[in-house]
Design a protein around this motif. Structure first.
Motif: not given
Ligand SMILES: O=C(COP(=O)(O)O)N(O)CCCOP(=O)(O)O
Ligand SMILES: [Zn+2]
Length: 311
Positions: A23, A47, A150-151, A184-185, A214-217, A257-260
């Motif tokens: 992300n 993404e 927002n998720v 997530h998170g 999703h939520g794969a961190s 998906n990797t954001d956190t």
């Molecule tokens: O699956 C994930 C991330 O998973 P993670 O938190 O385990 O990295 N995502 O889709 C990222 C969602 C991010 O949303 P926002 O920008 O509203 O905070």
């Protein structure tokens, strides 16, 4: 080169490896991620959530979508690794249309909180529009708990593999995000991490499409430690163990998906730099310190998921 996400994921699905989807919300994260993918000679998926588009467009979603397409394409068109830009968690029609109009490679229609029939109807509608524009589509079945900007969802609702088969056949969706217990998170599990591998195996067997986690961190402890050493409070943070991620890839997950993990790495680098350089106020320097840690996490994840060298 700028490509369709489906091309990257179909190759990964055939060869049973995974590609992280990182992300981005700004230029610095994108630069760090691209540098890491180039060094690892890996295919790259970046993404943006709806929140990211709103943020980059300063409230204007069409400007935000165009901002990311222009930035990503500017660099993608000048490198020899495949780069795709994906709309993550498209919950609102106007964001999905803005992304397609701006030139995103793919979009997610996330109607996972709706009843099955309504999710199927909405997904079918978006697949028709997106495919007409040459854009591939991700959808989600079941629900992840957890909070990011927002998720937000209240609780985990695990995917029904039989429903997944019907869903993929009837919608024509290109890749599917089955909920198997992640969230997530940074605070994913109260007790032990528990993913439903049996369920994942069945979904892959029945649908045969690329699958998304999703939520794969993993909430990497070395970066949590640095962030906390320099003042962050991440107590109770817990992610997906890397051995569980590996198992998910063996069972057919292809987009991770990797954001956190990137957020924690960035804040760790930033906090450390600011503490150690009290006289510094050049954003290129202090943001650069965050970028450095993000690039490390990116390169490790590309290697770990098996897509390094697959560009
Ligand atoms: O699956 C994930 C991330 O998973 P993670 O938190 O385990 O990295 N995502 O889709 C990222 C969602 C991010 O949303 P926002 O920008 O509203 O905070
Ligand atoms: Zn997600």
């Amino acid at each position: 080169m700028y490509v369709n996400t489906k091309d990257i994921l179909e190759k990964a699905s055939k060869e049973y490896y995974a590609v992280p989807a990182f992300n981005i919300n700004n230029m610095e994260f994108f630069h760090a991620i691209l540098e890491g993918a180039l060094e690892k000679r890996a295919p790259l998926i970046v993404e943006t959530s709806e929140g990211a588009i709103k943020y980059a467009g300063n409230g204007d979603i069409f400007k935000g979508a165009r901002f990311f397409v222009e930035m990503v394409r500017l660099f993608a068109d000048s490198v020899d690794i495949p780069v795709a830009l994906h709309l993550d968690h498209g919950k609102h029609f106007e964001y999905i249309i803005a992304a397609i109009k701006a030139g995103y490679s793919s979009v997610m229609i996330d109607a996972s909180e709706e009843p099955f029939e309504e999710n199927l109807r909405k997904t079918k509608e978006i697949v028709k529009i997106a495919h007409a524009a040459g854009v591939s589509v991700e959808a989600e079945l079941g629900q992840l708990a957890g909070v990011e900007d927002n998720v937000v969802a209240a609780e985990n609702v695990l995917v029904d593999p039989e429903q997944a088969k019907i869903f993929v056949e009837e919608t024509g969706v290109d890749f599917l995000a089955p909920a198997i217990g992640t969230s997530h998170g940074a605070f994913k599990f109260k007790g032990e991490a528990k993913l439903d591998f049996e369920r994942l195996k069945k979904v892959k067997e029945l649908t045969k499409v690329p699958l998304v986690l999703h939520g794969a961190s993993s909430v990497l402890p070395e970066y949590v430690r640095i962030a906390e050493e320099y003042g962050a409070d991440l107590s109770g943070a817990k992610g997906v163990p890397e051995e569980d991620l590996k198992k998910c890839v063996e069972l057919g997950i292809n987009k991770v998906n990797t954001d956190t993990d990137l957020r924690i790495a960035f804040i760790a680098g930033l906090r450390k730099y600011l503490k150690e350089n009290p006289k510094e106020f050049d954003p290129r320097h202090y943001l650069g310190a965050g970028k450095k840690f993000v690039k490390e996490v990116v390169m490790n994840r590309l290697e770990f998921l098996g897509c390094a060298g697959k560009a």
